[in-house]
Design an enzyme around this catalytic site. Structure first.
Site, PDB file in Angstrom:
ATOM      1  NE  ARG A 153     -21.014 -10.288   5.582  1.00 40.62           N
ATOM      2  CZ  ARG A 153     -21.568 -10.819   6.685  1.00 40.62           C
ATOM      3  NH1 ARG A 153     -20.816 -11.334   7.612  1.00 40.62           N
ATOM      4  NH2 ARG A 153     -22.874 -10.837   6.837  1.00 40.62           N
ATOM      5  CE1 TYR A 168      -0.347   3.965  -0.403  1.00 43.91           C
ATOM      6  CE2 TYR A 168      -1.700   3.119   1.378  1.00 43.91           C
ATOM      7  CZ  TYR A 168      -1.585   3.632   0.100  1.00 43.91           C
ATOM      8  OH  TYR A 168      -2.702   3.811  -0.656  1.00 43.91           O
ATOM      9  CG  ASP A 201       2.886  -2.687   3.586  1.00 42.60           C
ATOM     10  OD1 ASP A 201       3.050  -3.408   2.585  1.00 42.60           O
ATOM     11  OD2 ASP A 201       2.231  -1.633   3.571  1.00 42.60           O
ATOM     12  CE  LYS A 217      -0.812  -0.367  -4.523  1.00 41.20           C
ATOM     13  NZ  LYS A 217      -0.335   0.027  -3.207  1.00 41.20           N
TER      14      LYS A 217
HETATM   15  C1  LIG Z   1      -0.932   0.519  -1.997  1.00 40.77           C
HETATM   16  C2  LIG Z   1      -0.304   0.228  -0.714  1.00 40.77           C
HETATM   17  C3  LIG Z   1      -1.071  -0.066   0.425  1.00 40.77           C
HETATM   18  C4  LIG Z   1      -2.591   0.010   0.421  1.00 40.77           C
HETATM   19  O1  LIG Z   1      -3.164  -0.966  -0.379  1.00 40.77           O
HETATM   20  P1  LIG Z   1      -4.571  -0.757  -1.168  1.00 40.77           P
HETATM   21  O2  LIG Z   1      -4.713  -2.040  -1.901  1.00 40.77           O
HETATM   22  O3  LIG Z   1      -4.423   0.437  -2.039  1.00 40.77           O
HETATM   23  O4  LIG Z   1      -5.623  -0.555  -0.118  1.00 40.77           O
HETATM   24  C5  LIG Z   1      -0.408  -0.377   1.584  1.00 40.77           C
HETATM   25  N1  LIG Z   1       0.943  -0.389   1.653  1.00 40.77           N
HETATM   26  C6  LIG Z   1       1.716  -0.130   0.588  1.00 40.77           C
HETATM   27  C7  LIG Z   1       3.201  -0.165   0.718  1.00 40.77           C
HETATM   28  C8  LIG Z   1       1.118   0.202  -0.619  1.00 40.77           C
HETATM   29  O5  LIG Z   1       1.906   0.511  -1.676  1.00 40.77           O
END
Ligand SMILES: *Cc1c(COP(=O)(O)O)cnc(C)c1O
Length: 379
Positions: free
Chosen positions: A46, A98, A170, A195
C-alpha cells in the site's frame, strides 16, 4: 525533449533484477526483510510498489512536474486533494464540471465542513470576486465536461497565488498532450487516468502531479493512510497507455476537427460545443493554453428534446452508447441521464446542460466511418 520521446521513455528503467525493458507487474503485497527494519526500501505494497513508482515517475514527467501520485480512480485522486482541507475552509469550484466531482463535493465533503462556492470560472473575474480569507482551494476543469467551457489557467493561478490559495486543475479532457497546467502556474494537476492516459477503456485510475515537496509529502501520507491505491496490473496498463499518448491524441485531434465541422453544417444539428471553433467564446484562451482541441465535443439537435436525442443515441453503430471517454473507440453519451445525472435538473439546465445534449468522445477510427455513422443516426 520532445513530447513523443518523453512519453515513450517516461518512468522506464530496465528492471534491476533481469534487465526487462518493461517494468514488471510486481504482484505482491509485502517484501521480505533480512532483519527487523532491514529492507530495500519496500515494506508493504500500500505504501510502496515498484510498478506504481515507475508509473508515478511517468506521471510527473508527462505534466512537467516534480512528483506524481497514483490513485485507484480519478475521484479518489480528487478526494485526496480535498483531504488537505479542514472544516471551515472554502473551495471556489467551476459551476460546470464532471458530475462525479460535484457529487463528491456536495454529498461527501460538504458535510465534513468544507464550503463550496460554484462560479462560472470561464470568466476569471468571477473567481477573483468569490475569494475570501477562508478560500484554500480553487478547483478548475478546462475544458469542462460536457460543455467544453474554457478557463484561463494562468490568470486564475495568479489570483490563487495572490490569496495564498492552491489551484487544482482537472486536466482529464485535454490530456497532458494538449495542456500542462503546472506550466501555467497551477499548484496541482489531477487526471482521471481512466480516460486518455490509459486510453484503451480497460482500467480505472486517477493521478495527481505537482511540484511542491511539502504538498507531495502530505498527499503521499493521505494516499497511504486512506489506501485508495491502484493495483500493479492497472499501473502497468497505464504505463503502457502513456507510451502511445501522442500518437492517439494526434488522431483524436484530427478526427475531432472533421467531426465538429461535419456536425456544425448539419441542418438538423442545433449547437455544437467544441473549443476549436474560432467563435467559441473562449477560443483565444484555448489557443493560448492548449496545443490542439482534442476529440471531445457535445451537440444538441434543433429539436432539443430527450426523444429526438434518444433516437440518435440508440442508432449509432460505430459510436457505442456508454459513459467514459478518451479510449481508442468512439463513444456517444447522454449527460443528462448518464454522466451528469447526479446534478439536480434545475441546476443542470441553469448551467446550460439541456435534456437533449449529446456528448461525443471521438475515437481514433477512420474519420469517414465516424461521419457516416453520425449521418445515418441523425438522419
Ligand atoms: C471520469 C472523470 C473523472 C473521474 O474519474 P474516475 O477515474 O472515473 O474516478 C473526473 N473528471 C473528469 C473530467 C472525468 O471525465
Amino acid at each position: 525533449m520532445k513530447l513523443a520521446t518523453k512519453y515513450i521513455h517516461a518512468g522506464a528503467h530496465p528492471d534491476p533484477s533481469t534487465g526487462a525493458i518493461m517494468t514488471p507487474i510486481y504482484q505482491t503485497s509485502t517484501y521480505v526483510q533480512s532483519a527487523p527494519g532491514v529492507h530495500q526500501g519496500y515494506e508493504y505494497a500500500r505504501s510502496q510498489n515498484p510498478t506504481r513508482f515507475a508509473l508515478e515517475e511517468a506521471f510527473a514527467v508527462i505534466e512537467n512536474g516534480k512528483f506524481g501520485l497514483a490513485f485507484a480512480s480519478g475521484v479518489a485522486a480528487t478526494d485526496a486533494v480535498m483531504r488537505l482541507l479542514v472544516p471551515g475552509d472554502e473551495v471556489v469550484a467551476a459551476h460546470d464540471m464532471y458530475g462525479g466531482s460535484f457529487r463528491l463535493f456536495s454529498k461527501v465533503h460538504e458535510k465534513m465542513g468544507i464550503k463550496f462556492i460554484y462560479v462560472d470560472t470561464s470568466d476569471a473575474n468571477n473567481v477573483a470576486k468569490a475569494m475570501t480569507p477562508a478560500t484554500k482551494l480553487i478547483w478548475l476543469e478546462t475544458p469542462t465536461n460536457p460543455l467544453m467551457n474554457i478557463s484561463d489557467i494562468e490568470a486564475i493561478s495568479t489570483i490563487g497565488k495572490k490569496h495564498n490559495c492552491m489551484v487544482c486543475v482537472d486536466n482529464t479532457f485535454a490530456s497532458p498532450y494538449l495542456q500542462n497546467p503546472l506550466d501555467q502556474g497551477a499548484t496541482i494537476v489531477m487526471h482521471s487516468a481512466t480516460k486518455y492516459l490509459g486510453g484503451h477503456s480497460d482500467v480505472i485510475q486517477g493521478c495527481l502531479m505537482l511540484n511542491d515537496q511539502t504538498l507531495r509529502d502530505q498527499l503521499y501520507f493521505i494516499q497511504k493512510s486512506t489506501g485508495a491505491v491502484p493495483g500493479p496490473q492497472d499501473c502497468f496498463l497505464v504505463l503502457r497507455g502513456i507510451k502511445t499518448l501522442h500518437v492517439r491524441m494526434q488522431r483524436h485531434c484530427e478526427n475531432g476537427i472533421q467531426v465538429a465541422a461535419y456536425l456544425r453544417q448539419h441542418p438538423k444539428v442545433g449547437k455544437v460545443y467544441w473549443c476549436g471553433f474560432e467563435d467559441h467564446p473562449n477560443h483565444a484562451i484555448a489557443k493560448k493554453q492548449m496545443r490542439g482541441f482534442g476529440g471531445m465535443m457535445s451537440f444538441t439537435l434543433k429539436t432539443d428534446t430527450i426523444e429526438a436525442a434518444t433516437k440518435v443515441l440508440s442508432s449509432t453503430k460505430v459510436f457505442s452508447l456508454a459513459e467514459s471517454l478518451g479510449g481508442v473507440e468512439s463513444l456517444i453519451n447522454h449527460p443528462a441521464s448518464m454522466t451528469h445525472a447526479s446534478i439536480p435538473r434545475d441546476q443542470r439546465i441553469a448551467n446550460g446542460l439541456s435534456d437533449g445534449l449529446i456528448r461525443l468522445s471521438v475515437g481514433i477510427e477512420d474519420a469517414d466511418d465516424l461521419i457516416a455513422d453520425l449521418a445515418q443516426a441523425i438522419g
